[in-house]
Design a protein around this motif. Structure first.
Motif, PDB file in Angstrom:
ATOM      1  N   ILE A 262      -2.222  -2.259  75.890  1.00 32.38           N
ATOM      2  CA  ILE A 262      -1.281  -2.681  74.841  1.00 32.38           C
ATOM      3  C   ILE A 262       0.140  -2.308  75.248  1.00 32.38           C
ATOM      4  CG2 ILE A 262      -0.658  -2.459  72.408  1.00 32.38           C
ATOM      5  CD1 ILE A 262      -3.579  -1.542  71.918  1.00 32.38           C
ATOM      6  N   ILE A 263       0.322  -1.107  75.752  1.00 29.89           N
ATOM      7  CA  ILE A 263       1.649  -0.621  76.149  1.00 29.89           C
ATOM      8  C   ILE A 263       2.226  -1.488  77.261  1.00 29.89           C
ATOM      9  CG2 ILE A 263       2.892   1.323  77.182  1.00 29.89           C
ATOM     10  CD1 ILE A 263       0.754   3.139  75.812  1.00 29.89           C
ATOM     11  N   LYS A 264       1.412  -1.874  78.236  1.00 27.61           N
ATOM     12  CA  LYS A 264       1.880  -2.666  79.373  1.00 27.61           C
ATOM     13  C   LYS A 264       2.444  -4.015  78.948  1.00 27.61           C
ATOM     14  CE  LYS A 264      -1.177  -0.680  82.895  1.00 27.61           C
ATOM     15  NZ  LYS A 264      -2.374  -0.923  83.752  1.00 27.61           N
ATOM     16  N   ARG A 265       1.846  -4.617  77.934  1.00 22.20           N
ATOM     17  CA  ARG A 265       2.290  -5.959  77.550  1.00 22.20           C
ATOM     18  C   ARG A 265       3.261  -5.963  76.366  1.00 22.20           C
ATOM     19  NH1 ARG A 265      -0.365  -7.311  72.930  1.00 22.20           N
ATOM     20  NH2 ARG A 265      -2.473  -6.493  72.548  1.00 22.20           N
ATOM     21  N   THR A 266       3.677  -4.782  75.931  1.00 23.80           N
ATOM     22  CA  THR A 266       4.593  -4.687  74.795  1.00 23.80           C
ATOM     23  C   THR A 266       6.008  -4.429  75.285  1.00 23.80           C
ATOM     24  OG1 THR A 266       2.826  -3.797  73.407  1.00 23.80           O
ATOM     25  CG2 THR A 266       5.080  -3.531  72.619  1.00 23.80           C
ATOM     26  N   GLU A 267       6.930  -5.316  74.948  1.00 23.88           N
ATOM     27  CA  GLU A 267       8.326  -5.194  75.390  1.00 23.88           C
ATOM     28  C   GLU A 267       9.046  -4.056  74.680  1.00 23.88           C
ATOM     29  OE1 GLU A 267      11.037  -6.789  78.014  1.00 23.88           O
ATOM     30  OE2 GLU A 267       9.778  -8.381  77.189  1.00 23.88           O
ATOM     31  N   MET A 268       8.788  -3.899  73.388  1.00 23.89           N
ATOM     32  CA  MET A 268       9.488  -2.894  72.600  1.00 23.89           C
ATOM     33  C   MET A 268       8.812  -1.536  72.742  1.00 23.89           C
ATOM     34  SD  MET A 268      10.055  -5.237  69.195  1.00 23.89           S
ATOM     35  CE  MET A 268      11.255  -4.202  68.386  1.00 23.89           C
ATOM     36  N   ALA A 269       9.606  -0.479  72.610  1.00 21.08           N
ATOM     37  CA  ALA A 269       9.070   0.878  72.713  1.00 21.08           C
ATOM     38  C   ALA A 269       8.178   1.199  71.518  1.00 21.08           C
ATOM     39  CB  ALA A 269      10.208   1.886  72.787  1.00 21.08           C
ATOM     40  N   ILE A 270       7.033   1.806  71.791  1.00 18.72           N
ATOM     41  CA  ILE A 270       6.135   2.270  70.735  1.00 18.72           C
ATOM     42  C   ILE A 270       6.290   3.785  70.685  1.00 18.72           C
ATOM     43  CG2 ILE A 270       3.767   2.264  69.854  1.00 18.72           C
ATOM     44  CD1 ILE A 270       3.241  -0.115  71.773  1.00 18.72           C
ATOM     45  N   GLU A 271       7.237   4.250  69.892  1.00 21.52           N
ATOM     46  CA  GLU A 271       7.636   5.655  69.909  1.00 21.52           C
ATOM     47  C   GLU A 271       6.484   6.605  69.589  1.00 21.52           C
ATOM     48  OE1 GLU A 271      10.264   6.685  71.097  1.00 21.52           O
ATOM     49  OE2 GLU A 271      12.011   5.467  70.627  1.00 21.52           O
ATOM     50  N   GLY A 272       5.556   6.167  68.754  1.00 26.33           N
ATOM     51  CA  GLY A 272       4.470   7.048  68.338  1.00 26.33           C
ATOM     52  C   GLY A 272       3.543   7.459  69.458  1.00 26.33           C
ATOM     53  N   VAL A 273       3.496   6.677  70.543  1.00 26.85           N
ATOM     54  CA  VAL A 273       2.607   6.997  71.661  1.00 26.85           C
ATOM     55  C   VAL A 273       3.071   8.282  72.341  1.00 26.85           C
ATOM     56  CG1 VAL A 273       1.789   6.240  73.918  1.00 26.85           C
ATOM     57  CG2 VAL A 273       1.889   4.611  72.029  1.00 26.85           C
ATOM     58  N   GLY A 274       4.345   8.337  72.704  1.00 26.41           N
ATOM     59  CA  GLY A 274       4.870   9.542  73.315  1.00 26.41           C
ATOM     60  C   GLY A 274       4.924  10.704  72.340  1.00 26.41           C
ATOM     61  N   THR A 275       5.276  10.398  71.096  1.00 17.39           N
ATOM     62  CA  THR A 275       5.381  11.447  70.084  1.00 17.39           C
ATOM     63  C   THR A 275       4.026  12.075  69.786  1.00 17.39           C
ATOM     64  OG1 THR A 275       7.255  10.291  69.088  1.00 17.39           O
ATOM     65  CG2 THR A 275       6.208  11.991  67.760  1.00 17.39           C
ATOM     66  N   ALA A 276       2.952  11.296  69.896  1.00 13.45           N
ATOM     67  CA  ALA A 276       1.610  11.839  69.654  1.00 13.45           C
ATOM     68  C   ALA A 276       1.306  12.984  70.613  1.00 13.45           C
ATOM     69  CB  ALA A 276       0.560  10.742  69.793  1.00 13.45           C
ATOM     70  N   LYS A 277       1.700  12.825  71.854  1.00 10.76           N
ATOM     71  CA  LYS A 277       1.476  13.880  72.854  1.00 10.76           C
ATOM     72  C   LYS A 277       2.344  15.105  72.552  1.00 10.76           C
ATOM     73  CE  LYS A 277       0.953  14.437  77.861  1.00 10.76           C
ATOM     74  NZ  LYS A 277       1.535  15.774  78.004  1.00 10.76           N
ATOM     75  N   SER A 278       3.619  14.849  72.247  1.00 12.50           N
ATOM     76  CA  SER A 278       4.526  15.953  71.925  1.00 12.50           C
ATOM     77  C   SER A 278       4.072  16.691  70.677  1.00 12.50           C
ATOM     78  CB  SER A 278       5.951  15.428  71.740  1.00 12.50           C
ATOM     79  OG  SER A 278       6.455  14.869  72.930  1.00 12.50           O
ATOM     80  N   ALA A 279       3.678  15.935  69.649  1.00 12.91           N
ATOM     81  CA  ALA A 279       3.255  16.542  68.381  1.00 12.91           C
ATOM     82  C   ALA A 279       1.987  17.371  68.570  1.00 12.91           C
ATOM     83  CB  ALA A 279       3.038  15.461  67.332  1.00 12.91           C
ATOM     84  N   TYR A 280       1.063  16.842  69.348  1.00 11.01           N
ATOM     85  CA  TYR A 280      -0.181  17.580  69.607  1.00 11.01           C
ATOM     86  C   TYR A 280       0.113  18.893  70.321  1.00 11.01           C
ATOM     87  CZ  TYR A 280      -4.713  18.754  71.661  1.00 11.01           C
ATOM     88  OH  TYR A 280      -5.858  19.408  72.051  1.00 11.01           O
TER      89      TYR A 280
END
Length: 328
Positions: free
Chosen positions: A266-284
């Motif tokens: 999903i990330i590879k084909r998505t032009e816009m940033a999905i902020e929650g993906v990176g934030t999930a790692k930071s939050a965890y």
């Protein structure tokens, strides 16, 4: 005439440029890409990030750093993962007032966007703008309310400058809380999307929003935020919008994961940033650092980064040890 530079040609930056332009403020929109800046100037439509909304011709669009630096007030509206790199490009600018409209937490360093900006612009006053603000709705002049956070005695002047007939701006001095609310809600929005993708109903989503807010507040308070901030626009307000709106990138990402697609695809084909993906790692990782119980966040991390089956994650959440309902 008052002038504002907006750094970042994403949907949010473009929407803010259109909003402020209609108010009569001279607005310049900066794009990282010279090619895309030329495209925007020619078509006057941000087809990548804000399709179907025309950009007025009196909004100046440029990729030139020197041109974008000639302004006292600037809004940073770039994805969190690029905030440091782009801020460094503008290090010679003498911005007096900087508004961070970026939501997220930097990976590894756990820095909030305002902290990244403060390091690069030591002589500037830093503020944070957050809250429920779907870009397409703001650009279409649908009513919206947000919150501006800062510690300066000039916040009321900036609040009035950014307020428009369809865009009400409240003030706060809890920068940490406002920023964390805007970042962490994206993780819970992914959970809400997974629930949609699995075909669950309103009961499940209500549980995710309610218990997700508890997780956000728990971590926020540990990191220095005020508990009541999460009852406001950057807390429950932004959380509700992001978990419900069909235009929410994070909720949509979660929905596709719930339907069985792999996160990396999903990330590879998505032009816009999905902020929650990176934030999930930071939050965890922050939950481990501060020893905060964040069960929903933990499961989202495992789904995205460890490939855990979403249905198994739901089962593990629902069958945990029983306890009293706590609110923070």
């Amino acid at each position: 005439m008052e002038q504002i530079t907006i750094i970042g040609d994403g949907g949010w930056g473009t929407a803010l440029a259109i909003l402020l332009n209609k108010k009569g403020i001279k607005t310049l929109l900066w794009s990282y890409s010279p090619v895309y800046a030329e495209y925007l100037n020619k078509t006057r439509e941000n087809t990548k990030f804000l399709k179907g909304v025309k950009i007025p011709f009196d909004i100046e669009i440029t990729s030139d750093i020197e041109t974008a630096s000639c302004c006292n007030t600037v809004i940073f509206a770039v994805p969190c993962e690029y905030a440091g790199k782009i801020a460094e490009q503008f290090k010679n600018a003498s911005f007096k007032t900087i508004v961070s409209a970026t939501k997220g937490i930097e990976k590894k360093t756990f820095k909030r966007p305002s902290e990244i900006l403060s390091e690069n612009f030591t002589n500037s006053k830093i503020f944070v703008l957050s809250g429920p603000s779907i870009s397409s709705e703001v650009a279409s002049f649908f009513p919206a309310s947000v919150v501006l956070a800062g510690e300066s005695d000039t916040i009321s002047t900036l609040q009035a400058l950014l307020t428009a007939p369809t865009f009400r701006v409240y003030a706060s001095n809890d920068i940490i809380g406002v920023e964390l609310g805007g970042a962490l809600k994206n993780v819970i929005a992914i959970a809400a999307g997974i629930s949609d993708g699995l075909g669950f109903g309103a009961n499940a989503k209500a549980s995710i929003l309610t218990r997700g807010l508890v997780e956000i507040a728990r971590l926020g308070v540990k990191m220095g935020a005020r508990r009541e901030t999460f009852s406001g626009l950057s807390g429950i307000g932004d959380l509700a919008t992001t978990c419900i709106s069909p235009f929410s990138r994070n909720r949509t990402f979660g929905e596709e994961v719930g339907k069985g697609l792999k996160a990396e695809d999903i990330i590879k084909r998505t032009e816009m940033a999905i902020e929650g993906v990176g934030t999930a790692k930071s939050a965890y990782e922050l939950s481990l650092k501060y020893q905060v119980d964040m069960p929903i966040t933990s499961q989202i991390y495992k789904i995205i980064y460890e490939g855990k089956n979403p249905r198994k994650a739901v089962s593990d959440l629902m069958t945990r040890e029983l306890k009293k309902e706590d609110y923070f």
